[in-house]
Structure formats: C-alpha cells, structure tokens
Design an enzyme around this catalytic site. Structure first.
Site, PDB file in Angstrom:
ATOM      1  N   ASP A  33      -7.383   7.345   8.516  1.00 48.69           N
ATOM      2  CA  ASP A  33      -6.320   5.925   8.225  1.00 48.69           C
ATOM      3  C   ASP A  33      -7.065   4.698   9.210  1.00 48.69           C
ATOM      4  O   ASP A  33      -7.671   5.041   9.896  1.00 48.69           O
ATOM      5  CB  ASP A  33      -4.871   6.128   8.965  1.00 48.69           C
ATOM      6  CG  ASP A  33      -4.012   5.150   8.522  1.00 48.69           C
ATOM      7  OD1 ASP A  33      -2.953   5.468   7.964  1.00 48.69           O
ATOM      8  OD2 ASP A  33      -4.281   4.058   8.903  1.00 48.69           O
ATOM      9  N   ASN A  91       6.077   8.767   4.017  1.00 46.25           N
ATOM     10  CA  ASN A  91       6.714   7.675   3.738  1.00 46.25           C
ATOM     11  C   ASN A  91       7.279   7.528   2.194  1.00 46.25           C
ATOM     12  O   ASN A  91       6.151   7.175   1.563  1.00 46.25           O
ATOM     13  CB  ASN A  91       6.295   6.395   4.552  1.00 46.25           C
ATOM     14  CG  ASN A  91       6.005   6.681   6.023  1.00 46.25           C
ATOM     15  OD1 ASN A  91       7.133   7.100   6.543  1.00 46.25           O
ATOM     16  ND2 ASN A  91       5.249   5.968   6.503  1.00 46.25           N
ATOM     17  N   GLN A  98       7.425   2.749   3.083  1.00 51.49           N
ATOM     18  CA  GLN A  98       6.102   2.984   2.357  1.00 51.49           C
ATOM     19  C   GLN A  98       5.420   1.774   2.098  1.00 51.49           C
ATOM     20  O   GLN A  98       6.219   0.794   1.565  1.00 51.49           O
ATOM     21  CB  GLN A  98       6.405   3.837   1.220  1.00 51.49           C
ATOM     22  CG  GLN A  98       5.107   4.125   0.257  1.00 51.49           C
ATOM     23  CD  GLN A  98       5.195   5.014  -0.927  1.00 51.49           C
ATOM     24  OE1 GLN A  98       6.139   5.356  -1.276  1.00 51.49           O
ATOM     25  NE2 GLN A  98       4.305   5.168  -1.777  1.00 51.49           N
ATOM     26  N   HIS A 104       0.800   9.391  -0.527  1.00 53.76           N
ATOM     27  CA  HIS A 104      -0.068   9.936   0.413  1.00 53.76           C
ATOM     28  C   HIS A 104       0.727  10.634   1.377  1.00 53.76           C
ATOM     29  O   HIS A 104       1.904  10.158   1.620  1.00 53.76           O
ATOM     30  CB  HIS A 104      -0.793   8.559   0.959  1.00 53.76           C
ATOM     31  CG  HIS A 104       0.057   7.683   1.419  1.00 53.76           C
ATOM     32  ND1 HIS A 104       0.651   6.698   0.590  1.00 53.76           N
ATOM     33  CD2 HIS A 104       0.434   7.138   2.792  1.00 53.76           C
ATOM     34  CE1 HIS A 104       1.409   5.776   1.392  1.00 53.76           C
ATOM     35  NE2 HIS A 104       1.180   6.046   2.746  1.00 53.76           N
TER      36      HIS A 104
HETATM   37  P1  AMP Z   1       2.394   3.902   4.424  1.00 52.93           P
HETATM   38  O1  AMP Z   1       3.391   3.022   5.452  1.00 52.93           O
HETATM   39  O2  AMP Z   1       3.121   5.386   4.704  1.00 52.93           O
HETATM   40  O3  AMP Z   1       2.536   3.262   3.055  1.00 52.93           O
HETATM   41  O4  AMP Z   1       1.304   3.900   5.102  1.00 52.93           O
HETATM   42  C1  AMP Z   1      -0.104   3.302   4.768  1.00 52.93           C
HETATM   43  C2  AMP Z   1      -1.333   3.391   5.405  1.00 52.93           C
HETATM   44  O5  AMP Z   1      -2.445   3.446   4.960  1.00 52.93           O
HETATM   45  C3  AMP Z   1      -1.020   2.873   6.940  1.00 52.93           C
HETATM   46  O6  AMP Z   1      -1.010   3.743   8.079  1.00 52.93           O
HETATM   47  C4  AMP Z   1      -2.330   2.133   6.845  1.00 52.93           C
HETATM   48  O7  AMP Z   1      -2.883   1.760   8.068  1.00 52.93           O
HETATM   49  C5  AMP Z   1      -3.253   2.819   5.809  1.00 52.93           C
HETATM   50  N1  AMP Z   1      -4.372   2.113   5.104  1.00 52.93           N
HETATM   51  C6  AMP Z   1      -4.310   0.821   4.531  1.00 52.93           C
HETATM   52  N2  AMP Z   1      -5.110   0.357   3.994  1.00 52.93           N
HETATM   53  C7  AMP Z   1      -6.049   1.417   4.200  1.00 52.93           C
HETATM   54  C8  AMP Z   1      -7.453   1.514   4.017  1.00 52.93           C
HETATM   55  N3  AMP Z   1      -8.354   0.642   3.373  1.00 52.93           N
HETATM   56  N4  AMP Z   1      -8.239   2.559   4.467  1.00 52.93           N
HETATM   57  C9  AMP Z   1      -7.508   3.668   5.208  1.00 52.93           C
HETATM   58  N5  AMP Z   1      -6.193   3.421   5.592  1.00 52.93           N
HETATM   59  C10 AMP Z   1      -5.372   2.254   4.978  1.00 52.93           C
END
Ligand code: AMP
Length: 120
Positions: A33, A91, A98, A104
């Site tokens: 992440d 999430n 989410q 994911h």
């Molecule tokens: P969610 O809130 O469950 O949709 O989590 C999305 C996650 O994606 C968050 O923890 C972000 O920090 C992560 N995220 C967003 N953009 C990237 C990226 N380019 N590379 C890795 N993680 C990311």
C-alpha cells in the site's frame, strides 16, 4: 456499480503506474500500500475487473476465487505475518469506506492491530 477501467488499480494492472509488487500469478497481483497503516500493509487484487468483494464473491469464477484465497494466505505467510498474526480486510461500498473501486484485500501485520471496528 459498473466497473471503472480508469481506477488506480486498473492502471497498475495495465502497467500505466508503478507498484511495489510482492506477488503475481495468473489471476492475482499483490503490492505494498502506498500509505501503509501498519509495518506490513499489502493489497491483494484480482486481475479481473471486479468492483468490490460483493461483485467478486457473486460473479468471479470458482478458479479465480480459489486462486485469490490461496494467494492471500500464501502472501501473508511469505511476509512472515502468520508468526504473530495479521488482519485481512475488504472495505466494501460507501459505509465500508471503500475508496478504490477495484476489489482488493488489505493484509495488515507487524504490530497489535487494535479494535476490530472503529467506535460509532
Ligand atoms: P480502500 O479504502 O479499501 O479502497 O483502500 C484503498 C487503498 O489503496 C488505500 O489504503 C490507499 O493507500 C491505497 N492506494 C491508493 N493508491 C495506491 C497506489 N497507487 N499504490 C498503492 N496503494 C494505493
């Protein structure tokens, strides 16, 4: 909700933006992440275009689901997260918090992870 092919994880899958990869197979990609919430914070995603856990669990093939679950367990073990324990989190939707509309799984480990769900 229709799948948005311009979401950030779709771009990672197409190689349009980089990621710190930890695992890849036919159906699955996992990477660190970008904003880790624990010493180990890895995201596991299917390569197929699924919006959410709800979508994936209802419409992915048995092969994709089996590969995904097996991969997530292997990734946690390969990271050593099984030694002291870890958390997996998906999430889902607005109340689930989410942000990225490509299914994911988060894997968190490396410290005591606290409460299961934030207080209301
Ligand atoms: P969610 O809130 O469950 O949709 O989590 C999305 C996650 O994606 C968050 O923890 C972000 O920090 C992560 N995220 C967003 N953009 C990237 C990226 N380019 N590379 C890795 N993680 C990311």
């Amino acid at each position: 909700m229709a799948y948005d092919p311009n979401n950030v994880f779709a771009k990672i899958l197409r190689g349009e933006i980089p990621c710190k990869k930890v695992y890849e197979d036919e159906h699955v990609l996992a990477f660190h992440d970008i904003n880790p919430q624990a010493p180990i914070h890895v995201l596991v995603i299917p390569k197929g275009a699924y919006v959410s856990w709800d979508d994936f669990s209802a419409t992915a093939s048995d092969d994709e689901i089996a590969c995904f679950v097996r991969a997530a367990g292997k990734i946690a073990r390969d990271l050593g997260a099984d030694k002291k324990g870890y958390r997996v989190l998906a999430n889902t939707g607005v109340d689930g918090g989410q942000e990225v509309p490509h299914f994911h799984l988060h894997i968190f480990a490396g410290r005591p992870l606290g409460r299961m769900v934030a207080k209301a």
